[in-house]
Design a protein around this motif. Structure first.
Motif, mmCIF file in Angstrom:
data_model
loop_
_atom_site.group_PDB
_atom_site.id
_atom_site.type_symbol
_atom_site.label_atom_id
_atom_site.label_comp_id
_atom_site.label_asym_id
_atom_site.label_seq_id
_atom_site.Cartn_x
_atom_site.Cartn_y
_atom_site.Cartn_z
ATOM 1 N N ALA A 1 0.764 -1.268 -0.027
ATOM 2 C CA ALA A 1 -0.040 -0.004 0.035
ATOM 3 C C ALA A 1 0.961 1.200 0.092
ATOM 4 C CB ALA A 1 -0.939 0.001 1.090
ATOM 5 N N ASP A 2 0.702 2.229 -1.093
ATOM 6 C CA ASP A 2 1.468 3.516 -1.215
ATOM 7 C C ASP A 2 2.709 3.515 -1.475
ATOM 8 O OD1 ASP A 2 -1.020 4.679 -0.471
ATOM 9 O OD2 ASP A 2 -0.594 4.562 1.864
ATOM 10 N N GLY A 3 3.130 2.121 -1.902
ATOM 11 C CA GLY A 3 4.710 2.278 -2.113
ATOM 12 C C GLY A 3 5.265 0.792 -2.608
ATOM 13 N N VAL A 4 6.419 0.733 -2.207
ATOM 14 C CA VAL A 4 7.243 -0.687 -2.567
ATOM 15 C C VAL A 4 8.322 -0.944 -1.747
ATOM 16 C CG1 VAL A 4 8.868 -1.632 -4.321
ATOM 17 C CG2 VAL A 4 6.933 -0.122 -5.126
ATOM 18 N N ARG A 5 8.330 -2.112 -0.949
ATOM 19 C CA ARG A 5 9.560 -2.492 -0.043
ATOM 20 C C ARG A 5 10.664 -3.106 -1.015
ATOM 21 N NH1 ARG A 5 9.100 -1.479 4.896
ATOM 22 N NH2 ARG A 5 7.037 -0.813 5.871
ATOM 23 N N VAL A 6 11.709 -2.531 -0.742
ATOM 24 C CA VAL A 6 12.969 -2.757 -1.519
ATOM 25 C C VAL A 6 14.077 -3.701 -0.624
ATOM 26 C CG1 VAL A 6 14.888 -2.111 -2.859
ATOM 27 C CG2 VAL A 6 12.535 -0.925 -2.969
ATOM 28 N N THR A 7 14.504 -4.615 -1.109
ATOM 29 C CA THR A 7 15.263 -5.477 -0.536
ATOM 30 C C THR A 7 16.487 -5.947 -1.595
ATOM 31 O OG1 THR A 7 14.184 -6.397 1.220
ATOM 32 C CG2 THR A 7 16.198 -7.489 0.806
ATOM 33 N N GLY A 8 18.105 -5.598 -1.131
ATOM 34 C CA GLY A 8 19.000 -5.964 -2.173
ATOM 35 C C GLY A 8 20.161 -5.152 -1.785
ATOM 36 N N PHE B 1 13.618 2.805 -11.084
ATOM 37 C CA PHE B 1 14.520 3.705 -10.104
ATOM 38 C C PHE B 1 13.872 4.304 -9.164
ATOM 39 C CE2 PHE B 1 16.871 4.272 -14.343
ATOM 40 C CZ PHE B 1 18.129 3.949 -13.958
ATOM 41 N N ALA B 2 14.328 4.210 -8.050
ATOM 42 C CA ALA B 2 13.958 4.760 -6.840
ATOM 43 C C ALA B 2 14.882 5.682 -6.238
ATOM 44 C CB ALA B 2 13.774 3.383 -5.971
ATOM 45 N N VAL B 3 14.408 6.551 -5.701
ATOM 46 C CA VAL B 3 15.265 7.671 -4.934
ATOM 47 C C VAL B 3 15.204 7.566 -3.516
ATOM 48 C CG1 VAL B 3 15.827 10.126 -4.828
ATOM 49 C CG2 VAL B 3 14.904 9.480 -6.890
ATOM 50 N N VAL C 1 9.823 2.457 0.066
ATOM 51 C CA VAL C 1 9.804 3.589 -0.690
ATOM 52 C C VAL C 1 8.523 4.126 -1.120
ATOM 53 C CG1 VAL C 1 10.936 4.512 -2.817
ATOM 54 C CG2 VAL C 1 12.316 2.651 -1.561
ATOM 55 N N PRO C 2 8.096 5.232 -0.812
ATOM 56 C CA PRO C 2 6.729 5.616 -1.083
ATOM 57 C C PRO C 2 6.615 5.756 -2.602
ATOM 58 C CG PRO C 2 8.015 7.483 -0.433
ATOM 59 C CD PRO C 2 8.837 6.248 0.022
ATOM 60 N N ALA C 3 5.290 5.698 -3.153
ATOM 61 C CA ALA C 3 5.164 5.510 -4.404
ATOM 62 C C ALA C 3 5.735 6.929 -5.273
ATOM 63 C CB ALA C 3 3.609 5.456 -4.769
ATOM 64 N N GLU C 4 5.567 7.772 -4.746
ATOM 65 C CA GLU C 4 6.181 9.153 -5.529
ATOM 66 C C GLU C 4 7.713 9.404 -5.662
ATOM 67 O OE1 GLU C 4 5.813 10.527 -1.275
ATOM 68 O OE2 GLU C 4 4.573 9.174 -2.714
ATOM 69 N N ARG C 5 8.257 8.152 -5.068
ATOM 70 C CA ARG C 5 9.804 8.184 -5.260
ATOM 71 C C ARG C 5 10.363 6.734 -5.783
ATOM 72 N NH1 ARG C 5 12.420 7.772 -0.812
ATOM 73 N NH2 ARG C 5 11.104 8.355 0.970
ATOM 74 N N ILE C 6 9.479 6.158 -6.534
ATOM 75 C CA ILE C 6 9.842 5.071 -7.188
ATOM 76 C C ILE C 6 8.694 4.977 -8.497
ATOM 77 C CG2 ILE C 6 8.284 3.384 -6.039
ATOM 78 C CD1 ILE C 6 10.671 1.201 -6.667
ATOM 79 N N ALA C 7 9.703 4.531 -9.730
ATOM 80 C CA ALA C 7 8.777 4.665 -11.029
ATOM 81 C C ALA C 7 9.740 3.842 -12.080
ATOM 82 C CB ALA C 7 8.573 6.036 -11.684
ATOM 83 N N ALA C 8 8.855 3.556 -13.200
ATOM 84 C CA ALA C 8 9.568 2.618 -14.265
ATOM 85 C C ALA C 8 10.711 3.562 -15.057
ATOM 86 C CB ALA C 8 8.512 2.539 -15.273
ATOM 87 N N GLY C 9 11.743 2.942 -15.143
ATOM 88 C CA GLY C 9 12.731 3.796 -15.856
ATOM 89 C C GLY C 9 12.637 3.788 -17.354
ATOM 90 N N ALA C 10 12.690 4.953 -18.024
ATOM 91 C CA ALA C 10 12.572 5.222 -19.438
ATOM 92 C C ALA C 10 13.956 4.905 -20.122
ATOM 93 C CB ALA C 10 11.719 6.254 -19.576
#
Length: 349
Positions: free
Chosen positions: A118-125, A151-153, A185-194
């Motif tokens: 909900a509202d974003g992505v959980r990132v591990t790596g 890409f995530a900021v 990472v909230p949704a506004e800081r992660i998006a598909a990379g073009a």
């Protein structure tokens, strides 16, 4: 004429270069000088108070900095790349640009996976070789989210630094491994990379090449100073280096190679920024950049031949430039055999 080099800034970098290498990260004084000089804002978008400088300006600035401290210039170049990727991915909402002079780091290698919540992505790596990660405020990082390259900021404070960087050259870049353990990472800081345009690809390559060419210039400064001193060729009848025709010839050869490397880099930067490029032009320009990296390396080797074994003393700046050029010029952006291979493919397709 635009003044691309701030003498006060480069003097701070030069004064702390040895300290930076010893600590495997740039000196705080050097980072403060770069921030004050606007270097970290070179690719902050103008609407957020930055310069959004073109590739030629970036190349000239990084070369001037690399002449004083190649590793610190390299981190400034990594900031240029990370901010450009962030701006391209998030052209509208960009809260991470609130401080236009913030230092960014990043990686385009998708070393982590994201799970949508909900509202974003959980990132591990893990992302290896992230230059400047110990001092950055933000990290622009490639992530695979449901198989999609994104890409995530991320605030650097949300990540762990695994200190894996221990190289012969570019030691002070602190290019350690960043680790994310279930970071939200909230949704506004992660998006598909073009896909990024060729002009950006050339910009990214010049952020690597600029510090390398600068390091070669720094080596040339050291060798030229030797000719102005009372140093003489050992085991010879000459009383000064400049009396030897052979020594003068090798100095001229090294100086020419360094100059050619810089000219090539700047020509590529100008062409990539201003021209409508064909499918062959990209590989051709990459080949030119790879050649400039090899010219820098060949120049420093010639300077070491000219200087002699004392150039390898740990107190001699020449050996640090040699190691930095040897490592930096072998970055994937400057890979010579792939550059030749790809140009051949483009010419025959």
């Amino acid at each position: 004429m635009i003044d691309y080099v701030n003498a006060a800034t480069t003097e701070v970098l030069r004064a702390h270069a040895a300290k930076a290498e010893e600590n495997l990260r740039p000196a705080g004084e050097a980072l403060a000088a770069l921030r004050e000089d606007g270097v970290f804002a070179l690719r902050t978008p103008r609407e957020h108070g930055g310069a959004w400088a073109d590739a030629e300006t970036v190349a000239r600035r990084l070369t001037g900095l690399g002449r004083a401290c190649p590793s610190t210039a390299w981190i400034a170049g990594a900031c240029v790349t990370a901010k450009t990727l962030a701006a391209r991915t998030f052209p509208a909402a960009a809260p991470f640009f609130a401080d236009s002079d913030a230092l960014f780091c990043g990686s385009g290698v998708p070393g982590a996976r994201g799970v949508r919540v909900a509202d974003g992505v959980r990132v591990t790596g893990r992302w290896p070789n992230v230059s400047g990660c110990e001092d950055a405020a933000w990290a622009t990082l490639a992530v695979l989210v449901d198989g999609e390259f994104s890409f995530a900021v991320v605030p650097a404070a949300d990540l762990v630094v695994d200190r894996t960087w221990d190289m012969a050259g570019m030691r002070a870049t602190g290019s350690h491994t960043l680790v994310a353990a279930d970071v939200f990472v909230p949704a506004e800081r992660i998006a598909a990379g073009a896909p990024f345009p060729l002009a950006d690809a050339m910009l990214y390559a010049t952020t690597v090449l600029g510090p390398v060419v600068g390091a070669a210039q720094g080596a040339l400064d050291a060798v030229t100073a030797m000719f102005a001193s009372d140093r003489k060729p050992f085991m010879s009848a000459y009383s000064r280096m400049g009396e030897s025709p052979g020594a003068r010839h090798w100095l001229a050869e090294a100086s020419y190679l360094v100059g050619r490397a810089e000219r090539t880099m700047l020509e590529v930067a100008r062409e990539a920024s201003s021209a409508e490029l064909s499918p062959v032009d990209g590989p051709r320009l990459r080949r030119a950049l790879a050649d400039a990296g090899q010219d820098s390396r060949a120049a420093v080797e010639r300077m070491l031949d000219l200087h002699g074994a004392s150039g390898f003393a740990t107190t001699n700046v020449l050996q640090r430039c040699w190691r930095d050029v040897a490592v930096g010029s072998r970055h994937p952006h400057l890979n010579p055999y792939l550059a030749v291979e790809n140009l051949g493919v483009a010419l025959t397709s």
